[in-house]
Write a protein that holds these residues in place. Structure first.
Motif: not given
Ligand code: ASP
Length: 609
Positions: A198, A200, A203, A457, A498, A500, A543, A545
Motif C-alpha cells: 500500500s 502507507q 502518504k 492493522h 480500513s 487509522s 487516513g 483506504a
Molecule cells: N494502508 C492501509 C491498507 O492498505 C489502509 C490505511 O491504513 O490507510 O490496508
C-alpha cells in the motif's frame, strides 16, 4: 469539406430510433447473431452501446461472407419496424437498417464464448479469451459502472480539497501483513525493490511534507493466497489527512460516499453512518464486520451458565471462556434438521458442539430442558437470551474468541437461510446499504503459529492511549489488551476498507517496532528514513483506504471481484490470457543478477550411452 474513410460510423449500435427513419447511416460493430429467412439475412450488429438489427437483401448477401464476431461496417437506410416486428426489449427495437453496402473490417473464427448468453462458459475459457468475454454486455456494464464510480469518487475528493498524488511502484517494503513482490535491480547487483503493499509510508511522508490532504487511486500488491475477494494486485482509493482525528476522517468519507452514490448510482445515502467499537461489534454480532440488515444479535448467557447444573457450560465459564447464544423466534420454525446442519457448521469452525433449547417457562424442550426444570432457571435463561415461549436458543460454550466466531458465522448463515435480509424496494432504495464504522480494534493480535504478536492493522497505527498503557514509561503492559485507533468501514457484512489515526511521534513509533520484536538494527535498516521523517515536524494525521474492486462489485450486487477487473488472475495466481507468470531467458536473469535454484529440465536421455 473533408470526410473520414467511408467505413467510419455515423451512429453507434445503440443510437437509432424511429426519428432516424429514412436516414442513410453507417454502423460499425460485431456480428452477434445471424438468421437467414428465405435468402434475406437478419443480423444483430453489436457495439458497447447496444444492438441494432440489420437486414441484408438477398443480392447483397450473396456478395459477402459473414460469420459470428466478424467486425463490419454497414451502410444502409433506417427503416421503421411495424407491429409485432417491434422489439420492445431493446432501445433500438423500433427500427432496422436495410443494408446497401457492407465492408468486412475484420474476420473471426467461431468464438469460444457464446455471446448471446444462452450457454455458460467455463471460467478458464472466459479468462483465456478475456477480450471476447469482455464483449459481453454484462462485463461492459460492470466496467462502465466501475469507471463511473471511481471517477465520481475522484470528483468528491477534489471537491473537498484533496490532491491526487502518485507514489512509487518500485519502492521499499511497507508491511501490511502480506508477503512482498520483489523486483531485482539491474544497476544495483543483489538489491531489490519491493512493490507497494500500500502507499502507507509515502502518504504519511506526504503529510510530514505539508500536503495536508492526499488521495490516490492506488494499485497495491500483496503476495498472498487468492480467494473470491482477493487478487495479487488490487486497487484502493487511498487517502490521508493532517491535523485530524477519527471523526474528521469519517465525516470526509461519509460526504465522499454520499456524493459518489448519488453521482454514480442515483442513490441518496443517509449520513452519518453509525459507529461501533470493535468490542461491541464482537459482542453483539460475533464478527468485526457486522451485517446490520437483520437482527438475531448474540446474547450472553455466562451468568446463567455459571450457576447451572450443566457441567459443560459451567466449566466453560469457570475456565475463562464464554457461553453465548442466538435466539431464533418461534415464527421461523427452526427444525431439528436445521439445528443439526447448523451444528455441522459450528463444528466445521472448531466448536465442540451446538447446544439448543426450545424456550418455555415450564422448562421448554431439547437437551437443555432438564437444566431449566425450575421456573426460576427457565425464566432467567429466557431473560438472558431475550427469548419468548417457543423460540429456539442456540448456544456455544468455548473460548471467548471461538464462541464469538462460531456464533458470528451462524448468525450470518441464519440471516440467509431464514431470509431475514429485507428486499430493497427498488434499485435506488438506500435502506439496502447499511454502512457502519467499526472503531478501536485491538492494537496487536496473537499469532498462534508464529508464537508472537503482530499489528492487527499495521505498525503505524496509533494506540488508543499514547502512553501504551505505561510502556512509554518502561512498564510491561499486556499486549493483547492494548486498544488502537484503527477503524474499518463495513457494508452489509463486508469490510470495504480500513484506516487509522497514525503515530506521528518518532518515540512511540520506535516503541511499537520494539514491541513487535523489531530490534534497533532492523528498525534502522527498514524504517530509519521513516522514523527520521517523523522526527522532523510530523503533524498529527490519519487516513483510510477503500477497496475499489470489492466496492465496485458489491455496488453491482456481485460477490466476486473478478467480474469488475478487466484482466484478473485465477485462484492459482495465473493470468490465463497472457500466460503469466512465465519463465524468462537466462540472459535476462543474468542481467538482473539472479540465478535460478530450480533444477534445470533434464536433458533427453542419450540413446548411445
Ligand atoms: N494502508 C492501509 C491498507 O492498505 C489502509 C490505511 O491504513 O490507510 O490496508
Amino acid at each position: 469539406m473533408t470526410q473520414g474513410p467511408s467505413w467510419r460510423r455515423t451512429h453507434t449500435c445503440g443510437e437509432l430510433r424511429p426519428t432516424h427513419v429514412g436516414a442513410t447511416v453507417t454502423l460499425n460493430g460485431w456480428v452477434q447473431a445471424r438468421r437467414n429467412l428465405g435468402g434475406i439475412y437478419f443480423l444483430d450488429l453489436r457495439d458497447r452501446y447496444g444492438l441494432t438489427q440489420v437486414v441484408i437483401p438477398e443480392a447483397l448477401g450473396a456478395t459477402v461472407k459473414l460469420g459470428p464476431e466478424f467486425v463490419l461496417s454497414v451502410r444502409g437506410k433506417v427503416s421503421a419496424r411495424e407491429g409485432s416486428q417491434i422489439n420492445t426489449e431493446r432501445p433500438t427495437g423500433g427500427v432496422e437498417v436495410i443494408a446497401e453496402a457492407i465492408e468486412v473490417l475484420s474476420s473471426s473464427p467461431p468464438p469460444p464464448i457464446d455471446l448471446s448468453g444462452s450457454t455458460e462458459t467455463s471460467l478458464e475459457t472466459r479468462l483465456k479469451y478475456r477480450y471476447i468475454d469482455l464483449r459481453r454486455p454484462a462485463m461492459q456494464r460492470n466496467l462502465a459502472h466501475r469507471s463511473r464510480f471511481i471517477n465520481a469518487m475522484r470528483r468528491a475528493f477534489e471537491a473537498q480539497g484533496f490532491l491526487e498524488i502518485e507514489t512509487p511502484i518500485l519502492t521499499k517494503a511497507t508491511p501490511e501483513g502480506a508477503r512482498d513482490f520483489l523486483v531485482p535491480s539491474r544497476v544495483h547487483p543483489g538489491e531489490f525493490y519491493a512493490l507497494p503493499q500500500s502507499p502507507q509510508i509515502f502518504k504519511q511522508i506526504l503529510m510530514v511534507a505539508g500536503l495536508d490532504r492526499y488521495f490516490q487511486v492506488a494499485r497495491c500488491f500483496r503476495d498472498e493466497d487468492l480467494r473470491a475477494d482477493r487478487q495479487l494486485e488490487f486497487t484502493q482509493l487511498d487517502m490521508e489527512m493532517s491535523f485530524v482525528e477519527e471523526e474528521d476522517v469519517f465525516a470526509t468519507w461519509e460526504k465522499v460516499m454520499r456524493d459518489t452514490f448519488k453521482d454514480a448510482m442515483g442513490i441518496e445515502l443517509s449520513i452519518p453512518f453509525p459507529r461501533m467499537r470493535w468490542e461491541e461489534s464482537m459482542e453483539r454480532f460475533g464478527v468485526d464486520k457486522p451485517d446490520l440488515r437483520f437482527g438475531l444479535e448474540l446474547h450472553a448467557a455466562d451468568a446463567w451458565a455459571k450457576a447451572c447444573e450443566f457441567q459443560v457450560f459451567r466449566s466453560a465459564v469457570e475456565s475463562g471462556g464464554r457461553v453465548m447464544g442466538i435466539t431464533v423466534p418461534a415464527a421461523h420454525n427452526l427444525s431439528r434438521k436445521d439445528v443439526t446442519e447448523l451444528e455441522g457448521v459450528a463444528k466445521g469452525i472448531g466448536a465442540k458442539g451446538l447446544a439448543w433449547w426450545k424456550a418455555g417457562a415450564a422448562g421448554g424442550s431439547g437437551p437443555l430442558a432438564k437444566f431449566c426444570a425450575t421456573p426460576e432457571a427457565a425464566a432467567s435463561l429466557m431473560a438472558a437470551m431475550g427469548a419468548a415461549e417457543g423460540d429456539t436458543c442456540l448456544f456455544i460454550a468455548d473460548r471467548k474468541s471461538l464462541t464469538r466466531k462460531v456464533l458470528g458465522e451462524l448468525r450470518n448463515q441464519l440471516g440467509r437461510r431464514l431470509d431475514l435480509i429485507p428486499k430493497p424496494s427498488g434499485p435506488t432504495d438506500p435502506a439496502q446499504w447499511r454502512f457502519t464504522w467499526v472503531t478501536h480494534f485491538p492494537l496487536f493480535e496473537w499469532d498462534e503459529d508464529a508464537g508472537r504478536y503482530f499489528s492487527a492493522h499495521h505498525p503505524f497505527t496509533a494506540p488508543e492511549d499514547w502512553s501504551l498503557d505505561g510502556a512509554m514509561e518502561g512498564k510491561q503492559p499486556d499486549l493483547g489488551k492494548l486498544s488502537s485507533r484503527a477503524y474499518d468501514l463495513v457494508l452489509n457484512g463486508w469490510e470495504l476498507g480500513s484506516g487509522s489515526v497514525r503515530i506521528h511521534r518518532a518515540d512511540v513509533q520506535q516503541k511499537i517496532f520494539s514491541m513487535l520484536g523489531i530490534g534497533p538494527e532492523e528498525q534502522q535498516r527498514k524504517f530509519g528514513f521513516f522514523v527520521e521523517a517523523l522526527s522532523q515536524g510530523a503533524p498529527p494525521h490519519a487516513g483510510f483506504a477503500l477497496g475499489l474492486d470489492r466496492t465496485s462489485a458489491l455496488t453491482l450486487g456481485l460477490d466476486n471481484i473478478r467480474e469488475v477487473i478487466a484482466f484478473p488472475k485465477t485462484a492459482s495466481a495465473v493470468d490465463l490470457m497472457c500466460d503469466a507468470p512465465s519463465q524468462v531467458d537466462p540472459e535476462q536473469l543474468a542481467e538482473v543478477h539472479v540465478r535460478s535454484v530450480l533444477p534445470t529440465p533434464s536433458a533427453p536421455a542419450n540413446p548411445a550411452s
